[in-house]
Write a protein that holds these residues in place. Structure first.
Motif, PDB file in Angstrom:
ATOM      1  N   GLU A  21       0.832  -1.200   0.000  1.00  0.00           N
ATOM      2  CA  GLU A  21       0.000   0.000   0.000  1.00  0.00           C
ATOM      3  C   GLU A  21       0.864   1.245   0.000  1.00  0.00           C
ATOM      4  OE1 GLU A  21      -3.019  -0.501   3.211  1.00  0.00           O
ATOM      5  OE2 GLU A  21      -4.215  -0.755   1.393  1.00  0.00           O
ATOM      6  N   ARG A  22       0.427   2.231  -0.772  1.00  0.00           N
ATOM      7  CA  ARG A  22       1.124   3.512  -0.776  1.00  0.00           C
ATOM      8  C   ARG A  22       0.058   4.582  -0.608  1.00  0.00           C
ATOM      9  NH1 ARG A  22       4.446   0.714   0.221  1.00  0.00           N
ATOM     10  NH2 ARG A  22       6.239  -0.009  -0.951  1.00  0.00           N
ATOM     11  N   GLY A  23       0.182   5.406   0.384  1.00  0.00           N
ATOM     12  CA  GLY A  23      -0.808   6.441   0.589  1.00  0.00           C
ATOM     13  C   GLY A  23      -0.441   7.217   1.830  1.00  0.00           C
ATOM     14  N   GLN A  24      -1.426   7.868   2.404  1.00  0.00           N
ATOM     15  CA  GLN A  24      -1.146   8.654   3.596  1.00  0.00           C
ATOM     16  C   GLN A  24      -0.733   7.733   4.738  1.00  0.00           C
ATOM     17  OE1 GLN A  24      -4.408  11.022   5.025  1.00  0.00           O
ATOM     18  NE2 GLN A  24      -3.213  11.493   6.850  1.00  0.00           N
ATOM     19  N   ARG A  25       0.322   8.171   5.479  1.00  0.00           N
ATOM     20  CA  ARG A  25       0.811   7.347   6.582  1.00  0.00           C
ATOM     21  C   ARG A  25       0.550   8.049   7.898  1.00  0.00           C
ATOM     22  NH1 ARG A  25       6.958   5.979   5.451  1.00  0.00           N
ATOM     23  NH2 ARG A  25       7.102   8.210   5.702  1.00  0.00           N
ATOM     24  N   GLU A  26       0.405   7.261   8.922  1.00  0.00           N
ATOM     25  CA  GLU A  26       0.196   7.811  10.268  1.00  0.00           C
ATOM     26  C   GLU A  26       1.280   7.229  11.156  1.00  0.00           C
ATOM     27  OE1 GLU A  26      -2.159   9.721  11.782  1.00  0.00           O
ATOM     28  OE2 GLU A  26      -3.490  10.081  10.082  1.00  0.00           O
ATOM     29  N   VAL A  27       2.505   7.667  10.958  1.00  0.00           N
ATOM     30  CA  VAL A  27       3.617   7.086  11.724  1.00  0.00           C
ATOM     31  C   VAL A  27       4.527   8.219  12.185  1.00  0.00           C
ATOM     32  CG1 VAL A  27       5.476   5.368  11.672  1.00  0.00           C
ATOM     33  CG2 VAL A  27       3.539   5.092  10.162  1.00  0.00           C
ATOM     34  N   PHE A  28       5.083   8.087  13.370  1.00  0.00           N
ATOM     35  CA  PHE A  28       6.068   9.061  13.833  1.00  0.00           C
ATOM     36  C   PHE A  28       7.295   9.055  12.934  1.00  0.00           C
ATOM     37  CE2 PHE A  28       4.390   8.550  18.315  1.00  0.00           C
ATOM     38  CZ  PHE A  28       3.912   9.835  18.387  1.00  0.00           C
ATOM     39  N   CYS A  29       8.073  10.126  12.988  1.00  0.00           N
ATOM     40  CA  CYS A  29       9.314  10.162  12.219  1.00  0.00           C
ATOM     41  C   CYS A  29      10.468   9.591  13.052  1.00  0.00           C
ATOM     42  CB  CYS A  29       9.627  11.588  11.786  1.00  0.00           C
ATOM     43  SG  CYS A  29      10.008  12.664  13.184  1.00  0.00           S
ATOM     44  N   GLY A  30      11.634   9.474  12.397  1.00  0.00           N
ATOM     45  CA  GLY A  30      12.795   8.858  13.027  1.00  0.00           C
ATOM     46  C   GLY A  30      13.373   9.623  14.210  1.00  0.00           C
ATOM     47  N   LEU A  31      12.932  10.854  14.431  1.00  0.00           N
ATOM     48  CA  LEU A  31      13.441  11.586  15.600  1.00  0.00           C
ATOM     49  C   LEU A  31      13.036  10.884  16.895  1.00  0.00           C
ATOM     50  CD1 LEU A  31      12.761  15.373  14.829  1.00  0.00           C
ATOM     51  CD2 LEU A  31      14.760  13.984  14.280  1.00  0.00           C
ATOM     52  N   THR A  32      11.948  10.140  16.846  1.00  0.00           N
ATOM     53  CA  THR A  32      11.439   9.477  18.057  1.00  0.00           C
ATOM     54  C   THR A  32      12.486   8.552  18.676  1.00  0.00           C
ATOM     55  OG1 THR A  32       9.490   9.302  16.657  1.00  0.00           O
ATOM     56  CG2 THR A  32       9.268   8.497  18.909  1.00  0.00           C
ATOM     57  N   ALA A  44      26.256  10.166  25.021  1.00  0.00           N
ATOM     58  CA  ALA A  44      25.972  10.736  23.698  1.00  0.00           C
ATOM     59  C   ALA A  44      24.973  11.879  23.834  1.00  0.00           C
ATOM     60  CB  ALA A  44      25.400   9.670  22.765  1.00  0.00           C
ATOM     61  N   PHE A  45      24.996  12.772  22.875  1.00  0.00           N
ATOM     62  CA  PHE A  45      24.040  13.878  22.840  1.00  0.00           C
ATOM     63  C   PHE A  45      23.462  13.930  21.432  1.00  0.00           C
ATOM     64  CE2 PHE A  45      22.259  18.035  22.681  1.00  0.00           C
ATOM     65  CZ  PHE A  45      21.975  18.393  23.998  1.00  0.00           C
ATOM     66  N   PHE A  46      22.167  14.172  21.352  1.00  0.00           N
ATOM     67  CA  PHE A  46      21.479  14.216  20.061  1.00  0.00           C
ATOM     68  C   PHE A  46      21.014  15.646  19.821  1.00  0.00           C
ATOM     69  CE2 PHE A  46      21.179   9.685  19.134  1.00  0.00           C
ATOM     70  CZ  PHE A  46      21.498   9.147  20.383  1.00  0.00           C
ATOM     71  N   LEU A  47      21.629  16.280  18.841  1.00  0.00           N
ATOM     72  CA  LEU A  47      21.232  17.648  18.509  1.00  0.00           C
ATOM     73  C   LEU A  47      20.419  17.613  17.212  1.00  0.00           C
ATOM     74  CD1 LEU A  47      21.498  20.668  19.293  1.00  0.00           C
ATOM     75  CD2 LEU A  47      23.409  20.779  17.686  1.00  0.00           C
ATOM     76  N   VAL A  48      19.123  17.794  17.363  1.00  0.00           N
ATOM     77  CA  VAL A  48      18.255  17.807  16.185  1.00  0.00           C
ATOM     78  C   VAL A  48      18.439  19.146  15.485  1.00  0.00           C
ATOM     79  CG1 VAL A  48      15.855  17.734  15.379  1.00  0.00           C
ATOM     80  CG2 VAL A  48      16.571  16.321  17.338  1.00  0.00           C
ATOM     81  N   VAL A  49      18.717  19.091  14.207  1.00  0.00           N
ATOM     82  CA  VAL A  49      18.799  20.327  13.433  1.00  0.00           C
ATOM     83  C   VAL A  49      17.457  20.436  12.724  1.00  0.00           C
ATOM     84  CG1 VAL A  49      20.123  21.587  11.708  1.00  0.00           C
ATOM     85  CG2 VAL A  49      21.259  19.898  13.175  1.00  0.00           C
ATOM     86  N   GLY A  50      16.591  21.266  13.263  1.00  0.00           N
ATOM     87  CA  GLY A  50      15.232  21.223  12.744  1.00  0.00           C
ATOM     88  C   GLY A  50      14.394  22.427  13.077  1.00  0.00           C
ATOM     89  N   SER A  51      13.099  22.179  13.185  1.00  0.00           N
ATOM     90  CA  SER A  51      12.127  23.255  13.368  1.00  0.00           C
ATOM     91  C   SER A  51      11.505  23.164  14.760  1.00  0.00           C
ATOM     92  CB  SER A  51      11.023  23.104  12.326  1.00  0.00           C
ATOM     93  OG  SER A  51      10.338  21.893  12.591  1.00  0.00           O
ATOM     94  N   ARG A  52      10.593  24.107  15.033  1.00  0.00           N
ATOM     95  CA  ARG A  52       9.869  24.046  16.309  1.00  0.00           C
ATOM     96  C   ARG A  52       9.026  22.785  16.400  1.00  0.00           C
ATOM     97  NH1 ARG A  52      11.037  28.600  18.708  1.00  0.00           N
ATOM     98  NH2 ARG A  52      11.591  30.242  17.262  1.00  0.00           N
ATOM     99  N   THR A  53       8.518  22.314  15.276  1.00  0.00           N
ATOM    100  CA  THR A  53       7.725  21.071  15.283  1.00  0.00           C
ATOM    101  C   THR A  53       8.588  19.922  15.783  1.00  0.00           C
ATOM    102  OG1 THR A  53       6.738  21.912  13.266  1.00  0.00           O
ATOM    103  CG2 THR A  53       6.233  19.635  13.822  1.00  0.00           C
ATOM    104  N   CYS A  54       9.835  19.875  15.286  1.00  0.00           N
ATOM    105  CA  CYS A  54      10.733  18.790  15.701  1.00  0.00           C
ATOM    106  C   CYS A  54      10.985  18.879  17.213  1.00  0.00           C
ATOM    107  CB  CYS A  54      12.074  18.877  14.971  1.00  0.00           C
ATOM    108  SG  CYS A  54      11.950  18.990  13.188  1.00  0.00           S
ATOM    109  N   ALA A  55      11.248  20.107  17.683  1.00  0.00           N
ATOM    110  CA  ALA A  55      11.521  20.295  19.112  1.00  0.00           C
ATOM    111  C   ALA A  55      10.329  19.821  19.923  1.00  0.00           C
ATOM    112  CB  ALA A  55      11.802  21.768  19.399  1.00  0.00           C
ATOM    113  N   HIS A  56       9.150  20.156  19.436  1.00  0.00           N
ATOM    114  CA  HIS A  56       7.932  19.794  20.147  1.00  0.00           C
ATOM    115  C   HIS A  56       7.761  18.277  20.160  1.00  0.00           C
ATOM    116  CE1 HIS A  56       4.014  20.416  21.789  1.00  0.00           C
ATOM    117  NE2 HIS A  56       3.511  19.608  20.888  1.00  0.00           N
ATOM    118  N   LEU A  57       8.010  17.642  19.010  1.00  0.00           N
ATOM    119  CA  LEU A  57       7.846  16.186  18.931  1.00  0.00           C
ATOM    120  C   LEU A  57       8.774  15.491  19.916  1.00  0.00           C
ATOM    121  CD1 LEU A  57       6.843  13.623  16.907  1.00  0.00           C
ATOM    122  CD2 LEU A  57       9.313  13.537  16.836  1.00  0.00           C
TER     123      LEU A  57
END
Ligand code: SF4
Length: 423
Positions: A21-32, A44-57
């Motif tokens: 199946e290919r279509g809309q997905r409802e899955v978290f991204c790899g930042l999780t 270790a430290f994980f520095l996400v280079v991203g947006s406010r959405t990423c920070a929020h997630l």
């Protein structure tokens, strides 16, 4: 007494057709994945280079965890007027320098890429190389992508581990390498079992950045997680050989997984039988109690964690559940060959997602239990269905004999809760 390796070559689903199946997905991204990886690799430290959405997630996935010194953060680079890429690189260097000056405990820094177009334009691998050189030898800087365009949530771990493979030292001796993040309690149990079996075993990822396991042509790897396609490929390119096995979920899966290591290292099955007997008997007794609640119950899996096929195998064979549909984001036929062979013949398998079509099938089937992501759980509960959040299965220690009953309980709990609500 249960036989050691009760691998009945069932009718199986090895060559079964798979609905793609290919279509809309409802899955978290790899930042999780940062949520469990930062607990695993303790310096270790994980520095996400991203947006406010990423920070929020990342913050909300971390939930109630409160840290005096957190080991993940987001460098927000969208929503600003970038004069050019040079500025973004300068900004990133400044953030990293400030972080490392403030936190001398950090030995390994991951720059984690994300979706925003400003981030995609940045060459994070060059940034990692530049920063690694600047902070050499105290800190190693690596990069991987956790972007929702490229990864679902467990693929973040795959991308992270794959980025570590090139920096692993060369192995001189034959050894077993257990690949995939396991909760410390599970890793300790497996380490004791391999020691009792006389198998030299190392674990990847390690708990400390300066304790990277070596890899080489004498390395035999056992995958502890079914979502590590890129990591396995990278380790194979360093000479490691994968031991084909089911995954260590439930008694059957764990015993077959351990048996694969025993066969590779010339340990007799009788020794495996002896070493694991007490834990196996405890697990079988506990599973018999759980089976009363689960036998005959009908379960439907939405694609989420890539753990779906091993879980379905465990639930159908050891607990008597009926599989209505088993969907997974990606089906790695080679890594899952032993699992597919153990599924009941005719199991409905699906790969990828078209969420609307799948919801229709789920509603039509009216399962007793639905395994799905957080986004689908609430609406389905509102429709009267009983759900299990797939993400909990990734955060909870579920592998190995001592956890088999806890794993089953994760499925009995929502059913019992629904029964209590209905009473
Ligand atoms: Fe960030 Fe993309 Fe994940 Fe959203 S999907 S949180 S933008 S990486």
């Amino acid at each position: 007494m249960t036989p050691v390796i009760p691998l009945r070559p069932a009718e199986g689903c090895g060559d079964a057709p798979v609905l793609r199946e290919r279509g809309q997905r409802e899955v978290f991204c790899g930042l999780t994945g940062i949520i469990w990886l930062h607990r695993k690799i303790q310096d270790a430290f994980f520095l996400v280079v991203g947006s406010r959405t990423c920070a929020h997630l990342v913050q909300s996935a971390a939930g109630v965890m409160i840290f005096a010194e957190p080991r993940f953060a987001t460098a927000i680079i969208d929503e600003r007027d970038l004069a050019g890429l040079a500025d973004a690189n300068t900004e990133l260097d400044r953030v990293v320098t400030r972080l490392l000056e403030r936190r001398p405990d950090i030995k390994l820094l991951f720059l984690v890429g994300s979706c925003p177009s400003e981030v995609i334009k940045l060459d994070l691998s060059r940034a990692a190389a530049r920063l690694s050189q600047r902070f050499n030898p105290g800190v190693r800087v690596l990069n991987y992508s956790g972007s929702g365009i490229e990864t679902t949530f467990t693929q973040g771990e795959d991308a992270c581990l794959a980025s570590l493979v090139p920096v692993l030292p060369e192995a001189a001796e034959p050894q077993l390498l257990v690949v995939g993040a396991l909760a410390d309690v599970v890793e300790d149990q497996f380490a004791r079992t391999f020691e009792a079996l006389g198998i030299p075993a190392r674990f990847f990822p390690p708990r400390q950045a300066n304790a990277m396991p070596p890899v080489g042509p004498g390395t035999r790897m056992l995958l502890a997680q079914p979502f590590l396609a890129d990591t396995a490929r990278a380790l194979e390119s360093r000479g490691a050989t994968r031991l084909p096995a089911p995954f260590p979920l439930g008694v059957e899966g764990t015993m077959a997984w351990l048996a694969a290591a025993c066969d590779a290292f010339g340990v007799p099955r009788a020794r495996l039988d002896e070493v694991t007997r007490p834990a196996r008997e405890r697990a079988n007794a506990a599973l018999a109690r759980q089976r009363v609640h689960l036998e005959g119950k009908r379960i439907f899996f939405f694609p989420d964690s890539q753990l779906e096929i091993p879980l379905a195998r465990f639930l159908s064979r050891e607990l008597g559940m009926q599989l209505l549909e088993v969907a997974t984001p990606y089906l790695h036929r080679q890594h899952l060959a032993e699992e597919l062979a153990l599924l009941p013949a005719g199991t409905a398998l699906a790969e990828g997602q078209h969420v609307e079509n799948q919801l229709d099938r789920c509603r039509a089937a009216q399962p007793d239990l639905v395994v799905c992501g957080l986004g689908l759980a609430n609406p389905l509960e509102a429709e009267g269905m009983t759900t299990k959040w797939a993400i909990e299965l990734v955060f909870t220690p579920i592998q190995g004999l001592d956890q088999a009953s806890d794993l089953a309980e994760l499925f009995t709990r929502p059913l019992n809760r629904r029964l209590r609500l209905a009473a």
